[in-house]
Design a protein around this motif. Structure first.
Motif, PDB file in Angstrom:
ATOM      1  N   SER A  22       0.849  -1.196   0.000  1.00 48.26           N
ATOM      2  CA  SER A  22       0.000   0.000   0.000  1.00 48.26           C
ATOM      3  C   SER A  22       0.880   1.241   0.000  1.00 48.26           C
ATOM      4  CB  SER A  22      -0.889   0.044   1.248  1.00 48.26           C
ATOM      5  OG  SER A  22      -1.377  -1.221   1.572  1.00 48.26           O
ATOM      6  N   ILE A  23       1.998   1.141   0.745  1.00 52.19           N
ATOM      7  CA  ILE A  23       2.914   2.290   0.844  1.00 52.19           C
ATOM      8  C   ILE A  23       4.289   1.750   1.261  1.00 52.19           C
ATOM      9  CG2 ILE A  23       2.106   2.748   3.224  1.00 52.19           C
ATOM     10  CD1 ILE A  23       2.698   5.699   2.776  1.00 52.19           C
ATOM     11  N   SER A  24       5.356   2.420   0.839  1.00 58.56           N
ATOM     12  CA  SER A  24       6.706   2.014   1.272  1.00 58.56           C
ATOM     13  C   SER A  24       7.381   3.193   1.952  1.00 58.56           C
ATOM     14  CB  SER A  24       7.550   1.586   0.074  1.00 58.56           C
ATOM     15  OG  SER A  24       7.046   0.398  -0.461  1.00 58.56           O
ATOM     16  N   TYR A  25       8.169   2.883   2.967  1.00 55.67           N
ATOM     17  CA  TYR A  25       8.940   3.913   3.679  1.00 55.67           C
ATOM     18  C   TYR A  25      10.411   3.574   3.463  1.00 55.67           C
ATOM     19  CZ  TYR A  25       4.522   4.690   6.123  1.00 55.67           C
ATOM     20  OH  TYR A  25       3.203   4.951   6.418  1.00 55.67           O
ATOM     21  N   GLU A  26      11.214   4.565   3.140  1.00 53.18           N
ATOM     22  CA  GLU A  26      12.623   4.256   2.862  1.00 53.18           C
ATOM     23  C   GLU A  26      13.552   4.954   3.825  1.00 53.18           C
ATOM     24  OE1 GLU A  26      13.790   4.829  -1.200  1.00 53.18           O
ATOM     25  OE2 GLU A  26      12.610   3.082  -1.827  1.00 53.18           O
ATOM     26  N   SER A  27      14.574   4.232   4.266  1.00 48.48           N
ATOM     27  CA  SER A  27      15.677   4.872   4.977  1.00 48.48           C
ATOM     28  C   SER A  27      16.911   4.664   4.090  1.00 48.48           C
ATOM     29  CB  SER A  27      15.847   4.269   6.370  1.00 48.48           C
ATOM     30  OG  SER A  27      16.158   2.913   6.267  1.00 48.48           O
ATOM     31  N   LYS A  28      18.089   4.939   4.630  1.00 46.43           N
ATOM     32  CA  LYS A  28      19.279   4.959   3.791  1.00 46.43           C
ATOM     33  C   LYS A  28      19.474   3.672   2.964  1.00 46.43           C
ATOM     34  CE  LYS A  28      24.025   6.329   4.484  1.00 46.43           C
ATOM     35  NZ  LYS A  28      25.016   6.255   5.530  1.00 46.43           N
ATOM     36  N   LYS A  29      19.418   2.515   3.640  1.00 48.43           N
ATOM     37  CA  LYS A  29      19.684   1.266   2.910  1.00 48.43           C
ATOM     38  C   LYS A  29      18.481   0.345   2.847  1.00 48.43           C
ATOM     39  CE  LYS A  29      24.542   0.911   4.093  1.00 48.43           C
ATOM     40  NZ  LYS A  29      25.368   0.511   5.192  1.00 48.43           N
ATOM     41  N   THR A  30      17.413   0.731   3.545  1.00 49.35           N
ATOM     42  CA  THR A  30      16.318  -0.219   3.759  1.00 49.35           C
ATOM     43  C   THR A  30      14.993   0.356   3.282  1.00 49.35           C
ATOM     44  OG1 THR A  30      17.494  -0.936   5.719  1.00 49.35           O
ATOM     45  CG2 THR A  30      15.205  -1.576   5.592  1.00 49.35           C
ATOM     46  N   ARG A  31      14.114  -0.557   2.827  1.00 52.61           N
ATOM     47  CA  ARG A  31      12.757  -0.146   2.477  1.00 52.61           C
ATOM     48  C   ARG A  31      11.781  -0.980   3.306  1.00 52.61           C
ATOM     49  NH1 ARG A  31      12.282  -2.101  -2.648  1.00 52.61           N
ATOM     50  NH2 ARG A  31      10.686  -3.584  -2.038  1.00 52.61           N
ATOM     51  N   TYR A  32      10.753  -0.349   3.814  1.00 50.22           N
ATOM     52  CA  TYR A  32       9.726  -1.072   4.567  1.00 50.22           C
ATOM     53  C   TYR A  32       8.451  -1.065   3.731  1.00 50.22           C
ATOM     54  CZ  TYR A  32      13.016  -0.436   8.390  1.00 50.22           C
ATOM     55  OH  TYR A  32      14.147  -0.451   9.168  1.00 50.22           O
ATOM     56  N   ASP A  33       8.123  -2.222   3.131  1.00 51.84           N
ATOM     57  CA  ASP A  33       6.886  -2.332   2.350  1.00 51.84           C
ATOM     58  C   ASP A  33       5.741  -2.567   3.327  1.00 51.84           C
ATOM     59  OD1 ASP A  33       8.234  -2.070  -0.020  1.00 51.84           O
ATOM     60  OD2 ASP A  33       8.234  -4.213  -0.511  1.00 51.84           O
ATOM     61  N   THR A  34       4.760  -1.699   3.264  1.00 49.09           N
ATOM     62  CA  THR A  34       3.669  -1.772   4.238  1.00 49.09           C
ATOM     63  C   THR A  34       2.350  -2.097   3.543  1.00 49.09           C
ATOM     64  OG1 THR A  34       4.823  -0.203   5.626  1.00 49.09           O
ATOM     65  CG2 THR A  34       2.469  -0.408   6.014  1.00 49.09           C
ATOM     66  N   TYR A  35       1.697  -3.148   4.038  1.00 47.28           N
ATOM     67  CA  TYR A  35       0.411  -3.575   3.487  1.00 47.28           C
ATOM     68  C   TYR A  35      -0.654  -3.225   4.515  1.00 47.28           C
ATOM     69  CZ  TYR A  35       3.538  -6.225   0.480  1.00 47.28           C
ATOM     70  OH  TYR A  35       4.536  -6.575  -0.397  1.00 47.28           O
ATOM     71  N   ILE A  36      -1.515  -2.269   4.154  1.00 49.02           N
ATOM     72  CA  ILE A  36      -2.589  -1.873   5.076  1.00 49.02           C
ATOM     73  C   ILE A  36      -3.737  -2.863   4.899  1.00 49.02           C
ATOM     74  CG2 ILE A  36      -4.136   0.023   5.756  1.00 49.02           C
ATOM     75  CD1 ILE A  36      -1.361   1.150   5.815  1.00 49.02           C
ATOM     76  N   ILE A  37      -4.217  -3.398   6.019  1.00 48.21           N
ATOM     77  CA  ILE A  37      -5.294  -4.395   5.928  1.00 48.21           C
ATOM     78  C   ILE A  37      -6.629  -3.680   5.696  1.00 48.21           C
ATOM     79  CG2 ILE A  37      -6.483  -6.289   7.130  1.00 48.21           C
ATOM     80  CD1 ILE A  37      -3.471  -6.842   6.600  1.00 48.21           C
ATOM     81  N   GLN A  38      -7.310  -4.074   4.638  1.00 51.64           N
ATOM     82  CA  GLN A  38      -8.621  -3.482   4.328  1.00 51.64           C
ATOM     83  C   GLN A  38      -9.690  -4.372   4.952  1.00 51.64           C
ATOM     84  OE1 GLN A  38      -8.568  -0.678   2.747  1.00 51.64           O
ATOM     85  NE2 GLN A  38      -6.508  -0.702   1.867  1.00 51.64           N
ATOM     86  N   HIS A  39     -10.557  -3.765   5.731  1.00 44.76           N
ATOM     87  CA  HIS A  39     -11.638  -4.584   6.328  1.00 44.76           C
ATOM     88  C   HIS A  39     -12.893  -4.442   5.494  1.00 44.76           C
ATOM     89  CE1 HIS A  39      -9.337  -5.566   9.908  1.00 44.76           C
ATOM     90  NE2 HIS A  39      -8.841  -4.342   9.815  1.00 44.76           N
ATOM     91  N   ALA A  40     -13.530  -5.587   5.258  1.00 44.83           N
ATOM     92  CA  ALA A  40     -14.738  -5.575   4.392  1.00 44.83           C
ATOM     93  C   ALA A  40     -15.882  -4.866   5.098  1.00 44.83           C
ATOM     94  CB  ALA A  40     -15.137  -6.995   4.069  1.00 44.83           C
TER      95      ALA A  40
END
Ligand SMILES: C[S@@+](CC[C@H](N)C(=O)[O-])C[C@H]1O[C@@H](n2cnc3c(N)ncnc32)[C@H](O)[C@@H]1O
Length: 257
Positions: A239-257
């Motif tokens: 859903s969104i990624s956050y980046e620091s110098k060497k690392t990326r955090y891939d973030t999956y936001i849970i969608q509730h029905a």
């Protein structure tokens, strides 16, 4: 687990503890000097270490002093990238986190220092033993106890099984994944910790199933730590990624029905 590992002890008082661990896990137990394997889980009077006998380097976990203490004191608090990735905002209650690939517990301890309740899952009994040893040594430290006041417990086992069987009422808000991935190029900068972990564990080959299990269990988000520039796990778009110098955090936001 590769069979290039044995268990050792550097003082005779520790032989019973070391050899009983070895027996439980079907490993040879020897005095440190007579080990003939490449890696040695070594019981010493100060800590349990994982020693690479071919390079004579070793790792152990320490939640009180050293790098983790430095990060706890100066680590940047809620503004740091990893904190934003798990959805920590000023004025909100820190989420409950399952770190499903606990490894040496560094990221898990950062979550604890940020006020989260943390459950650590680790499938390697060797790595789990290093973390257990560090928790038990730190349990007398006042600061450590303050930082883990919301919970910091290790469960040894496969996270895929754990997450798929977890009771509905105990599902965490956030699940964090940092699997071992194959090195794209052999680089001198691969830290000592990672080199020894790679020798022991190789890389994780079931990360797609782990991501699916995490997405089916977390109530708010799943965060996957990746090296910058690497593809996303399972080629699933976050859903969104956050980046620091060497690392990326891939973030999956849970969608509730
Ligand atoms: C790169 S290390 C994690 C390092 C960790 N983030 C830290 O800060 O120390 C990955 C760890 O995840 C563990 N792991 C991978 N897949 C797992 C699974 N399905 N269940 C439990 N542990 C797993 C591996 O055994 C390894 O120790």
């Amino acid at each position: 687990m590769k069979n290039n590992l044995s268990v050792g002890y550097s003082s005779d008082e520790l032989s019973a503890e070391a050899c009983s661990f070895a027996e439980r896990h079907n490993l040879a137990c020897t005095g440190t000097d007579s080990a003939s394997s490449e890696l040695l889980l070594n019981f010493t009077p100060d800590y349990i270490e994982l020693r690479d006998l071919s390079t004579n380097t070793s790792i152990h976990v320490d939640f009180i002093s050293g790098a983790l203490e430095h990060r706890r004191k100066y680590g940047g608090g809620r503004g740091q990238t990893i904190a934003r990735a798990i959805g920590l905002k000023q004025g909100t209650t820190p989420p409950s986190v399952i770190d499903a690939t606990a490894g040496l517990g560094k990221d898990a301890f950062v979550f604890a220092c940020l006020g989260c309740s943390v459950t650590l899952l680790e499938r390697s009994p060797i790595i789990g033993r290093l973390v257990e040893d560090a928790i038990s040594r730190a349990s007398h430290d006042e600061h450590f106890n303050q930082f883990i006041e919301h919970g910091f417990s290790l469960i040894q086992g496969n996270a895929i099984d754990y997450l798929t069987q977890l009771d509905e009422t105990r599902r965490p808000e956030v699940i964090y994944l940092d699997p071992m991935y194959p090195e794209r190029k052999k680089s001198a900068s691969v830290k000592k910790n990672m080199q020894i972990l790679q020798k022991l564990l190789g890389h994780d080959e079931d990360t797609d199933q782990l991501l699916d299990a995490a997405l089916g269990c977390a109530t708010k988000r799943v965060v996957v730590k990746r090296p910058k520039g690497a593809e996303s796990l399972s080629e699933k778009k976050p859903s969104i990624s956050y980046e620091s110098k060497k690392t990326r955090y891939d973030t999956y936001i849970i969608q509730h029905a």
